[in-house]
Design an enzyme around this catalytic site. Structure first.
Site, PDB file in Angstrom:
ATOM      1  N   SER A   1      -9.948  -0.580   6.990  1.00 29.41           N
ATOM      2  CA  SER A   1      -9.342  -0.361   5.678  1.00 29.41           C
ATOM      3  C   SER A   1      -8.665  -1.572   5.060  1.00 29.41           C
ATOM      4  CB  SER A   1      -8.344   0.797   5.746  1.00 29.41           C
ATOM      5  OG  SER A   1      -9.036   2.012   5.664  1.00 29.41           O
TER       6      SER A   1
ATOM      7  N   SER B   1      -9.771   1.785   2.741  1.00 28.15           N
ATOM      8  CA  SER B   1      -8.878   2.533   1.880  1.00 28.15           C
ATOM      9  C   SER B   1      -7.829   1.696   1.160  1.00 28.15           C
ATOM     10  CB  SER B   1      -8.163   3.597   2.709  1.00 28.15           C
ATOM     11  OG  SER B   1      -7.306   2.984   3.672  1.00 28.15           O
TER      12      SER B   1
ATOM     13  N   LYS C   1       0.844  -1.197   0.000  1.00 33.45           N
ATOM     14  CA  LYS C   1       0.000   0.000   0.000  1.00 33.45           C
ATOM     15  C   LYS C   1       0.881   1.249   0.000  1.00 33.45           C
ATOM     16  CE  LYS C   1      -3.971   1.968   2.545  1.00 33.45           C
ATOM     17  NZ  LYS C   1      -4.819   1.821   3.742  1.00 33.45           N
TER      18      LYS C   1
END
Ligand SMILES: [Zn+2]
Lengths: 493, 485
Positions: free
Chosen positions: A181, A157, A82
């Site tokens: 997330s 996210s 990420k």
């Protein structure tokens, strides 16, 4: 084996293949990179693919393989990270204009761990700006799409990480979870997503959203891979003062179970009456059945405070910490900066145009609740509620070893559907948020497929450092529903 | 008479002399270093970096707290204090707020021979900020085209000490800071240097009317020496009295001391006080300093300056003034003990240290520990001065020789060609006669009565002393000269 088959192999199968000499690291990495290049036009799962870096590393690893060196547990495994986790010499954007051109001079602890274990980082994943959002639509680099259905969001996210794993870019990925997330996108994409206990994985090098809630965790398509990557990234780290020093168990050992005799699975009392998609309710009852069949005792638990006050508590604490953590992005030392005549203007312009709408909204909320005249009524009050939530979970875990809940109230929603109503979007985190507030571990996994062909996820919550319990229960479920599949929604467009 | 009494409280920031910074492993030894050469992702506040508490800094602060008889909090929390400024890379400073490391202590100062207890309100730890360098003449902000930031200082451990408003004169404020500086040096927790900014003092001053009514508080900043502190407070006291006598009200504000003009200048009004949005730093678990550690650190405290001072007065029979000078520095106080233990007479040792040894220490900028002469040898030297076997002048040369060449007293005297005894009687007379004959004109002048001020006799006396290498008694020389003329 056809090269495209590589993309469906798990991390451990790849390592096995290298050891047996079935294929080389560069074979696999090259295939993955080509696959990425083709599919990124649709998916936009990555902000920065690392073609050159991954290629040269694959050659290095092949050389090591040829020399007969001892191989790390994730040797030659492509990994997507990420884009709020730093990699030395690589830009780390956090999905924001603010850091569009920021190149990190150091690597996060988890990245160092992955590299020591032989993994190959092949790209930095798309995400909601500064991890604020649940659809990856708040990325400054355009939304990522759900590989099961390109008209839908992959969740957020960590949407880019989840989409990468289901699309076969890599068998494993790293995300971060502050209020869901990792688990929400894992549910939306039908893969495994684990948020470890707060303090199990070092946050050093994770660009903070809400420091007391943030935790890095893995995505994978098989539980064995989850255990393997968790083993690697959970290495204790003195650079994070909140990282536990205790010894980590061997996570793979928890997977060698076929029975849940003497094991208690709790489910949420009255969950049927909550506003939850019917397919999800069905998945919960099916999963309860699986556990029961395996010999588990099924108990009812009550989490009224968490369900009712979890969201407002979270939306006080998380923005408060975020407003503090994001104050450093001021256009002075690094990152987005707008030329201005004086200091105040520099701050206003740089922050005013460097941050997107959702980030600004949360900074404003956070700044408000931390004001000295409001601190007691908001932040302090929320901390008290947080203590109650912790106590409530403790009570629940005196009755059960793991809790089974929905991961999300809905199936993956359509793009743009929740953009206009932030409160409705925040509801997507109803089941995940209390877990962060209590600092507990939780895994989201696919329990079934909906009639419309979308994955349906459930969540298993464990007690503090109870990752083993979660893996045990999940393993029994996986034996029935099977591991996660890859999908490329290209033809469904 | 004195209708307005000054009411002064101090906020003192002390840079701790730990090897590494407060929350990272960068070196704190940045003075003179290339800008931004002592930095890392943590003290630069780069995204993703996290702080880890430097335990030595905690130890140093606890040591200081214990020396000031503070109550040390076993549970203490680090807060974030938010404000935007380019020298603050995270846009918040990690500091302490409602749970400081220590509270409620005191430090005594001597003012007009009386001891005054100044209460300490709190002591806490925080991190220092970087430094702005402005590209204009004299490094001033006004008119600068641009500014540069040096983060070498960013993250250096700072100990903040806040007093109660117990100080009643600018001189007392100076005494207090001087005492505090002495203490940090005794404890080895800071070099306490004000000029380089290791020790920074902000003062709050107001005036109290005869009826006991307090005026508005004014904060005075930018005093870079003890003298500047005293001057600034004196100026501010006079200014506030004048404002009052004109029937005007004193404005609550921050004022900057300008050392060149000798004035304080208003810099920022306190009404627009910022909201720092304090909250506990979630990156740092609350700090526990357990009872055992506190007891241990308490046991390890060295004898404190005022304790040694009182001992010198009671055990050695020294005056308060002498004892104060001897205990100003810990190394010097220890040397005094050493000399006396080695057999030196107390009075001579005290005089010798306060004059000759202090001169040597200052000239060479060394500590008393670097004087490697064994204390029994020193005792021998000082006893000879005491008996009058060596004049002070000769003893200085002997001392220098002992230091330089690591010789014992006798060898040093031999090397200098001095006889071990005192030069007197016929030997001395012979030298006087020789000098007088060599300076016949001067003798004539004196005889003619042209030496009303006695300068010419002194001139002759000086030559004789030089000839005798300082081994003669100046009084004997003078009377010999007078009798021969
Ligand atoms: Zn540093």
């Amino acid at each position: 084996m056809k090269n495209s088959e590589f993309l469906k192999l798990s991390a451990l199968e790849l390592v096995e293949g290298y050891k047996k000499g079935d294929f080389t690291v560069s074979d696999v990495i090259e295939t993955a990179l080509e696959h990425i290049e083709v599919n990124e036009r649709n998916l936009n799962a990555l902000i920065t693919p690392l073609y050159e870096e991954a290629r040269s590393r694959s050659w290095m690893l092949d050389a090591a393989l040829a020399r007969g060196e001892e191989l790390g547990s994730l040797f030659g495994v492509p990994v997507v990270v990420k884009d709020n986790i730093t990699v030395d010499g690589v830009r780390t954007t956090c999905g924001s204009r603010m850091l569009e051109n920021w190149i990190s001079p150091y690597s996060a602890h988890v990245v160092e761990c992955l590299e020591r274990a032989g993994a190959v980082i092949i790209g930095k994943a798309n995400m909601d700006e500064f991890a604020m959002g649940s659809s990856t639509e708040f990325s400054a680099f355009g939304p990522a799409l759900n590989p099961w259905d390109l008209s839908r969001v992959p969740g957020g996210s960590s949407g880019g990480s989840a989409a990468s794993v289901v699309a076969g870019y890599a068998p494993i990925a790293l995300g971060s979870d502050t209020g869901g997330s990792i688990r929400q996108p894992a549910a939306f994409c039908g893969v495994y997503g684990l948020k470890p206990t707060y303090g199990l994985v070092s946050r050093f090098g994770l660009i903070a959203f809400a420091s007391s809630l943030d935790q890095i965790g893995p995505f994978a398509r098989s539980l064995k891979d989850v255990a393997a990557i968790l083993q690697v990234i959970s290495e204790p780290d003195a650079r994070d003062a909140t990282c536990a020093r205790k010894e980590r168990p061997n996570y793979a050992e928890f997977l060698n179970v076929t029975s849940l005799e003497g094991f208690k699975v709790g489910y949420l009392a009255g969950y049927e009456s909550l506003e939850i998609d019917d397919e999800i309710k069905r998945a919960i009852s099916q999963t309860i059945e699986i556990c029961k069949e395996a010999g588990a005792e099924i108990v009812e638990v009550d989490l009224p405070i968490s369900t009712r006050y979890g969201l407002p508590c979270y939306y006080t604490i998380a923005p408060a910490e975020a407003s503090s953590n994001l104050a450093r992005f001021d256009g002075v030392q690094y990152g987005f900066s707008v030329a201005a005549d004086d200091l105040k203007e520099l701050y206003l312009k740089s922050r005013g145009s460097g941050f997107g709408p959702e980030v600004k909204r949360r900074i404003l909320i956070g700044t408000f609740v931390l004001g000295s005249s409001r601190y007691d009524a908001y932040y302090l009050q929320a901390q008290k509620v947080r203590q109650l939530i912790i106590r409530e979970f403790n009570a629940a875990f005196s009755k059960a070893d793991v809790l089974l809940t929905p991961a999300t109230p809905t199936l993956p929603f359509k793009r743009g559907e929740k953009l206009t109503d932030p409160v409705k979007a925040y509801m997507a985190d109803l089941f995940t948020i209390p877990v962060n507030l209590a600092g507990l571990p939780a895994l989201s996994m696919r329990a079934s497929m909906s009639q419309s062909g979308l994955p349906v996820g459930v969540q298993l919550i464990g007690k503090k450092f109870g990752e083993g319990d979660i893996l045990k229960a999940a393993s029994v479920i996986e034996q029935v529903v099977g591991p996660a599949a890859t999908a490329l929604g290209g033809d469904r467009k | 008479m004195n209708e307005f009494i000054p009411v002064i409280g101090l906020e003192i920031h002390v840079q701790l002399s730990t090897k590494s910074k407060m929350f990272c492993s960068c070196s704190t030894d940045y003075i003179g270093a290339r800008p931004n050469s002592h930095v890392c992702p943590i003290c630069l506040g780069l995204p993703g970096s996290l702080p880890v508490i430097n335990e030595r800094a905690i130890m140093y602060a606890v040591r200081m707290a214990l020396a000031m008889r503070c109550k040390v909090n076993t549970h203490t929390v680090f807060h974030r204090k938010h404000y935007f400024y380019p020298d603050l890379p995270k846009a918040y400073q990690i500091s302490q707020y409602d749970l400081p490391l220590a509270v409620d202590g005191h430090l005594e100062v001597n003012d007009d021979e009386k001891a005054h207890k100044i209460r300490i309100q709190r002591l806490h730890l925080e991190e220092d900020a970087g430094k702005l360098v402005h590209a204009a003449i004299g490094g001033r902000l006004m008119g600068a085209d641009y500014s540069l930031v040096d983060y070498n200082r960013s993250g250096v451990p700072l100990m903040e000490i806040v007093t109660q408003p117990d100080i009643t004169s600018p001189k007392q404020a100076r005494e207090f800071v001087s005492r505090l500086r002495q203490l940090v040096r005794y404890l080895g927790v800071s070099d306490g240097d004000m000029e380089s900014g290791s020790l920074r003092v902000d003062a709050n001053i107001s005036i109290m009317e005869p009826g006991g009514k307090w005026g508005e508080k004014v904060e005075v900043k930018n005093m870079n020496s003890l003298k500047a502190l005293e001057r600034a407070l004196e100026y501010e006291y006079e200014r506030q009295k004048e404002v009052k006598s004109k029937g005007e009200t004193i404005v609550r504000e921050t004022r900057h001391w300008d050392d060149d003009s000798g004035k304080t200048v208003s810099s920022r009004s306190k009404e627009e006080a910022e909201d720092y949005r304090y909250f506990p730093d979630p990156d740092l678990p609350s700090l526990v300093v357990d009872e055992r550690t506190i007891v241990q650190l308490c046991k390890e405290l060295p004898e404190l300056p005022w304790e040694i001072r009182d001992r010198f007065i009671s055990d050695y029979g020294l005056s308060l003034e002498e004892a104060e000078v001897l205990t100003e520095r810990r190394d010097v106080a220890l040397l005094m003990d050493d000399l006396v233990k080695g057999g030196s007479p107390v009075k001579v040792a005290s005089n010798w240290i306060r004059t000759e040894i202090m001169r040597v220490l200052n000239e060479r900028a060394i500590s008393a520990e670097e004087i490697t002469i064994p204390s029994d040898e020193m005792a021998l030297l000082l006893s000879r001065i005491d008996r009058g076997d060596l004049s002070t002048t000769a003893a200085k040369e002997v001392f220098a020789m002992m230091l330089e060449k690591s010789l014992n007293v006798d060898d040093a005297i031999k090397a200098l060609g001095l006889s071990t005894g005192k030069l007197t009687g016929s030997d001395l007379e012979a030298i006087v006669v020789k000098v007088l004959s060599e300076n016949a004109e001067v003798v004539e002048e004196i005889k003619a009565g042209n030496d009303k001020k006695g300068k010419k006799v002194k001139f002759l006396q000086g030559i004789v002393m030089r000839e005798t290498k300082g081994q003669a008694d100046p009084k004997e020389v003078q009377s010999l000269i007078m009798s021969k003329i």
